[in-house]
Write a protein that holds these residues in place. Structure first.
Motif, PDB file in Angstrom:
ATOM      1  N   LEU A 146       0.826  -1.205   0.000  1.00  0.00           N
ATOM      2  CA  LEU A 146       0.000   0.000   0.000  1.00  0.00           C
ATOM      3  C   LEU A 146       0.862   1.257   0.000  1.00  0.00           C
ATOM      4  O   LEU A 146       0.571   2.229  -0.713  1.00  0.00           O
ATOM      5  CB  LEU A 146      -0.926  -0.010   1.219  1.00  0.00           C
ATOM      6  CG  LEU A 146      -1.919   1.141   1.378  1.00  0.00           C
ATOM      7  CD1 LEU A 146      -2.704   1.371   0.095  1.00  0.00           C
ATOM      8  CD2 LEU A 146      -2.867   0.842   2.531  1.00  0.00           C
ATOM      9  N   TYR A 147       1.939   1.250   0.775  1.00  0.00           N
ATOM     10  CA  TYR A 147       2.808   2.429   0.844  1.00  0.00           C
ATOM     11  C   TYR A 147       3.457   2.701  -0.516  1.00  0.00           C
ATOM     12  O   TYR A 147       3.473   3.843  -0.989  1.00  0.00           O
ATOM     13  CB  TYR A 147       3.888   2.204   1.897  1.00  0.00           C
ATOM     14  CG  TYR A 147       4.724   3.432   2.185  1.00  0.00           C
ATOM     15  CD1 TYR A 147       4.224   4.465   2.980  1.00  0.00           C
ATOM     16  CD2 TYR A 147       6.002   3.558   1.671  1.00  0.00           C
ATOM     17  CE1 TYR A 147       4.995   5.592   3.245  1.00  0.00           C
ATOM     18  CE2 TYR A 147       6.784   4.679   1.932  1.00  0.00           C
ATOM     19  CZ  TYR A 147       6.264   5.699   2.718  1.00  0.00           C
ATOM     20  OH  TYR A 147       7.027   6.821   2.974  1.00  0.00           O
ATOM     21  N   VAL A 148       3.971   1.660  -1.144  1.00  0.00           N
ATOM     22  CA  VAL A 148       4.629   1.828  -2.442  1.00  0.00           C
ATOM     23  C   VAL A 148       3.629   2.277  -3.509  1.00  0.00           C
ATOM     24  O   VAL A 148       3.869   3.242  -4.250  1.00  0.00           O
ATOM     25  CB  VAL A 148       5.330   0.524  -2.873  1.00  0.00           C
ATOM     26  CG1 VAL A 148       5.824   0.629  -4.322  1.00  0.00           C
ATOM     27  CG2 VAL A 148       6.486   0.204  -1.940  1.00  0.00           C
ATOM     28  N   LEU A 149       2.501   1.594  -3.576  1.00  0.00           N
ATOM     29  CA  LEU A 149       1.530   1.905  -4.626  1.00  0.00           C
ATOM     30  C   LEU A 149       0.863   3.248  -4.391  1.00  0.00           C
ATOM     31  O   LEU A 149       0.632   4.016  -5.340  1.00  0.00           O
ATOM     32  CB  LEU A 149       0.485   0.790  -4.701  1.00  0.00           C
ATOM     33  CG  LEU A 149      -0.425   0.784  -5.928  1.00  0.00           C
ATOM     34  CD1 LEU A 149       0.400   0.771  -7.212  1.00  0.00           C
ATOM     35  CD2 LEU A 149      -1.350  -0.431  -5.890  1.00  0.00           C
ATOM     36  N   TRP A 150       0.540   3.561  -3.138  1.00  0.00           N
ATOM     37  CA  TRP A 150      -0.094   4.851  -2.823  1.00  0.00           C
ATOM     38  C   TRP A 150       0.803   6.005  -3.241  1.00  0.00           C
ATOM     39  O   TRP A 150       0.342   6.977  -3.838  1.00  0.00           O
ATOM     40  CB  TRP A 150      -0.404   4.914  -1.332  1.00  0.00           C
ATOM     41  CG  TRP A 150      -1.003   6.215  -0.880  1.00  0.00           C
ATOM     42  CD1 TRP A 150      -0.331   7.318  -0.429  1.00  0.00           C
ATOM     43  CD2 TRP A 150      -2.390   6.554  -0.866  1.00  0.00           C
ATOM     44  NE1 TRP A 150      -1.210   8.332  -0.114  1.00  0.00           N
ATOM     45  CE2 TRP A 150      -2.483   7.889  -0.369  1.00  0.00           C
ATOM     46  CE3 TRP A 150      -3.561   5.872  -1.189  1.00  0.00           C
ATOM     47  CZ2 TRP A 150      -3.705   8.534  -0.218  1.00  0.00           C
ATOM     48  CZ3 TRP A 150      -4.777   6.523  -1.031  1.00  0.00           C
ATOM     49  CH2 TRP A 150      -4.843   7.835  -0.559  1.00  0.00           C
ATOM     50  N   ASN A 151       2.085   5.910  -2.932  1.00  0.00           N
ATOM     51  CA  ASN A 151       2.996   6.996  -3.268  1.00  0.00           C
ATOM     52  C   ASN A 151       3.262   7.068  -4.768  1.00  0.00           C
ATOM     53  O   ASN A 151       3.400   8.163  -5.328  1.00  0.00           O
ATOM     54  CB  ASN A 151       4.311   6.842  -2.499  1.00  0.00           C
ATOM     55  CG  ASN A 151       4.188   7.304  -1.059  1.00  0.00           C
ATOM     56  OD1 ASN A 151       4.193   8.492  -0.773  1.00  0.00           O
ATOM     57  ND2 ASN A 151       4.054   6.359  -0.146  1.00  0.00           N
ATOM     58  N   LEU A 152       3.316   5.920  -5.426  1.00  0.00           N
ATOM     59  CA  LEU A 152       3.506   5.916  -6.872  1.00  0.00           C
ATOM     60  C   LEU A 152       2.309   6.540  -7.581  1.00  0.00           C
ATOM     61  O   LEU A 152       2.467   7.381  -8.472  1.00  0.00           O
ATOM     62  CB  LEU A 152       3.730   4.483  -7.363  1.00  0.00           C
ATOM     63  CG  LEU A 152       3.870   4.295  -8.878  1.00  0.00           C
ATOM     64  CD1 LEU A 152       5.063   5.088  -9.405  1.00  0.00           C
ATOM     65  CD2 LEU A 152       4.006   2.820  -9.227  1.00  0.00           C
TER      66      LEU A 152
END
Length: 240
Positions: A146-152
């Motif tokens: 979630l952290y990686v995809l949310w920021n991307l």
């Protein structure tokens, strides 16, 4: 009880296969992470720069609070009132942390880093697991994906908003509130929660024409204590 197995014996029977935990956690992470695109668009439309938008997702990383912050700014609210509304929404994560600390029992060295991922989705996935091992896997996989995809997707949304120009002309100013409601609605599982949400809507909309932008959100936060107070008085009268 599954909860007791988590707290008493991390090797107790009934554990889910690791692959099943990872699959469920990735499903949540990917589904919610894509909402970062709407946040990027909304944030850019509220006047924040691309850098400010991305830093907000990197450091704050709690969707409801982020949407509340940029929504208040977009409505003309001051940074103080916008931040106050976002803060009140983010307080719930502290209570998640208290519960997760008992369930996960993470080493002290990693707790400050894990705290960044204590949000609705990671708490829900971790607390749904039957043992400590599966809870840890669910928490880490959900948080990381979630952290990686949310920021991307935040970055992509911000870049897209800059490319198209006026987001209001495309109707994208409604993307933030729509996603916010989509994230909130599944959490309203009891009559009390729905009543609090309904009262908050009434308070927010009722004071919108008469209070400065951003302040109606703070007034709406009074819905929960007001409803609890009313229920307490009713229960007290019933006892007599």
């Amino acid at each position: 009880m599954p909860e007791q197995r988590i707290l008493e014996d991390p090797r107790a029977g009934g554990d889910k296969p690791d692959a099943a935990v990872v699959r469920d956690a990735l499903g949540v992470g990917v589904a919610v992470g894509l909402s970062g695109f709407a946040f990027g668009v909304t944030s850019a439309g509220s006047g924040l720069t691309l850098l400010q938008t991305c830093v907000l997702s990197l450091l704050v990383f709690t969707g409801a609070s982020q949407f509340a912050l940029v929504g208040a700014l977009a409505a003309g609210g001051t940074p103080l009132t916008a931040a106050a509304g976002a803060f009140f929404l983010g307080v719930r994560n502290a209570f998640y942390g208290l519960r997760l600390s008992q369930v996960l029992r993470l080493p002290r060295a990693v707790r400050p880093f894990a705290a960044q991922w204590v949000i609705d989705e990671t708490a829900a996935v971790a607390l749904a697991q039957p043992t400590r091992r599966s809870a840890r896997i669910g928490f880490v996989v959900t948080g990381l994906s979630l952290y990686v995809l949310w920021n991307l997707t935040t970055l992509l949304g911000g870049l897209g908003a800059e490319a198209i120009g006026d987001t209001d002309a495309w109707g994208l100013d409604a993307a933030g509130p729509a996603v916010f409601l989509a994230l909130l609605a599944p959490m309203l599982t009891s009559a009390t929660e729905r009543a609090v949400a309904g009262l908050a809507v009434v308070l927010g909309l009722g004071f919108l024409p008469v209070l400065p932008a951003g302040v109606p959100v703070l007034v709406a936060a009074l819905a929960a204590p007001a409803l609890l107070w009313a229920r307490g008085r009713r229960a007290g009268k019933g006892v007599r």
